[in-house]
Design an enzyme around this catalytic site. Sequence first.
Site, PDB file in Angstrom:
ATOM      1  N   GLU A  35       0.809  -1.288  -0.160  1.00 21.18           N
ATOM      2  CA  GLU A  35       0.109  -0.048  -0.080  1.00 21.18           C
ATOM      3  C   GLU A  35       0.983   1.393   0.060  1.00 21.18           C
ATOM      4  O   GLU A  35       0.603   2.327  -0.697  1.00 21.18           O
ATOM      5  CB  GLU A  35      -0.867   0.091   1.285  1.00 21.18           C
ATOM      6  CG  GLU A  35      -2.028  -1.029   0.921  1.00 21.18           C
ATOM      7  CD  GLU A  35      -2.996  -0.577  -0.135  1.00 21.18           C
ATOM      8  OE1 GLU A  35      -3.341   0.634  -0.246  1.00 21.18           O
ATOM      9  OE2 GLU A  35      -3.228  -1.325  -0.865  1.00 21.18           O
ATOM     10  N   CYS A 190     -13.225   1.233 -13.914  1.00 24.00           N
ATOM     11  CA  CYS A 190     -13.664   2.304 -13.525  1.00 24.00           C
ATOM     12  C   CYS A 190     -12.465   3.225 -13.797  1.00 24.00           C
ATOM     13  O   CYS A 190     -12.148   4.042 -12.643  1.00 24.00           O
ATOM     14  CB  CYS A 190     -14.456   2.523 -12.558  1.00 24.00           C
ATOM     15  SG  CYS A 190     -15.263   4.296 -12.231  1.00 24.00           S
ATOM     16  N   CYS A 197     -17.375   1.342 -19.003  1.00 21.83           N
ATOM     17  CA  CYS A 197     -18.683   1.254 -18.309  1.00 21.83           C
ATOM     18  C   CYS A 197     -19.489  -0.059 -18.771  1.00 21.83           C
ATOM     19  O   CYS A 197     -20.287  -0.650 -17.878  1.00 21.83           O
ATOM     20  CB  CYS A 197     -19.663   2.458 -18.670  1.00 21.83           C
ATOM     21  SG  CYS A 197     -18.807   3.788 -17.724  1.00 21.83           S
ATOM     22  N   CYS A 200     -19.138  -3.076 -16.387  1.00 20.66           N
ATOM     23  CA  CYS A 200     -19.140  -2.506 -14.967  1.00 20.66           C
ATOM     24  C   CYS A 200     -20.456  -3.110 -14.561  1.00 20.66           C
ATOM     25  O   CYS A 200     -21.348  -3.191 -14.629  1.00 20.66           O
ATOM     26  CB  CYS A 200     -19.029  -1.011 -14.671  1.00 20.66           C
ATOM     27  SG  CYS A 200     -19.046  -0.555 -13.065  1.00 20.66           S
ATOM     28  N   CYS A 206     -25.255   3.445 -11.657  1.00 19.17           N
ATOM     29  CA  CYS A 206     -24.162   4.325 -11.300  1.00 19.17           C
ATOM     30  C   CYS A 206     -24.725   5.759 -12.150  1.00 19.17           C
ATOM     31  O   CYS A 206     -25.222   5.577 -13.238  1.00 19.17           O
ATOM     32  CB  CYS A 206     -23.024   3.791 -12.349  1.00 19.17           C
ATOM     33  SG  CYS A 206     -21.791   5.131 -12.442  1.00 19.17           S
TER      34      CYS A 206
END
Length: 345
Positions: A35, A190, A197, A200, A206
Amino acid sequence: MSVFSKRLLEWHKKEGRKDLPWQQDITPYKVWISEIMLQQTQVSTVKPYFLEFIRRFPEIDALASSSEDEVLSYWSGLGYYTRARNILKSAKLIKSEFKSKIPESIEELISLPGIGRSTAGAIRSIGYGLKAPILDGNVKRVLSRYFKIEDDLKKSSTQKELWQLAEGLLPKSHFNMYSQAIMDLGAIVCKKKNPNCSSCPQNKNCLAYKHDLTELIPAKVKKKEKPRKNLYWLVAIDHEGKFALQQKDQKGVWEGLWTFLEFEETGLRDDYSKNLIKESNLISKERLKIKHSFSHYNLDIDSLILKFESDSSKKLGNNQMWFNVNDLKSVGTPAPVTKIIEKVI
């Protein structure tokens, strides 16, 4: 479980990323290191660095007992070196204050240098499988589009809203899968540009997709033009191929790293180089200019390259040493140093 989290988990089982190095034999330690490395850095760039870092520092104690020079050497070229210094500071604290076990609570995690709320959430959820929201760049993009948030995402009010939404969407279990899934959705579907899209799992609900606003959300805030700074290096090389380097001791992005001999102006560099030339025979002299970019400014580096006939017995100043190429593997150097060495050897 919300419709959002249910669809996301189902999608991740089929389409999510599962072969990244930090996803193998997952531990809180691996989650933490990955991370931090992934902050403002692409996955493809991080992969080899992560593997080398974990090979050398497989757990907290190995990292905590190492030197800053060695840790920075494994970070050389990755940039944002404060991350590496904070990792070492945190490892020492985890060893001394938490008996070498990375804490589970958000409060204790964010008390450690370099660990913010989202990184703490990733460690807690992915590393320990416990409930915690995350809000990295990918997640912000997913949520802002899904809920049609058109305000600047850097505003404190918008940040607060996003955290509330991230918390509210959490499932009742499978927190590790959920956190990985929402990051994956932002990374591979995304995306910032040309989001996919049609594939998705959230496109039915959305709002950005519904209102044809995916290219406009998140809001694009006009960036200020970066200032440009100049830097003057003296690249002294002896007949054995050793380089004269100095360790940066002042605060800044390269603090603790080794660079070529640095001067604020060409006149000072010329005076220093004349003294070196007096002490030994000069084989060649050339100039090399390169550019380097930071998040807040651009850097123009003007390098004077001097190759000498003699060996590296010439005395240098404080915090200055002669290094051969193999020696450089044990200390931290910024990317421009490596770039110049590759051009002159």
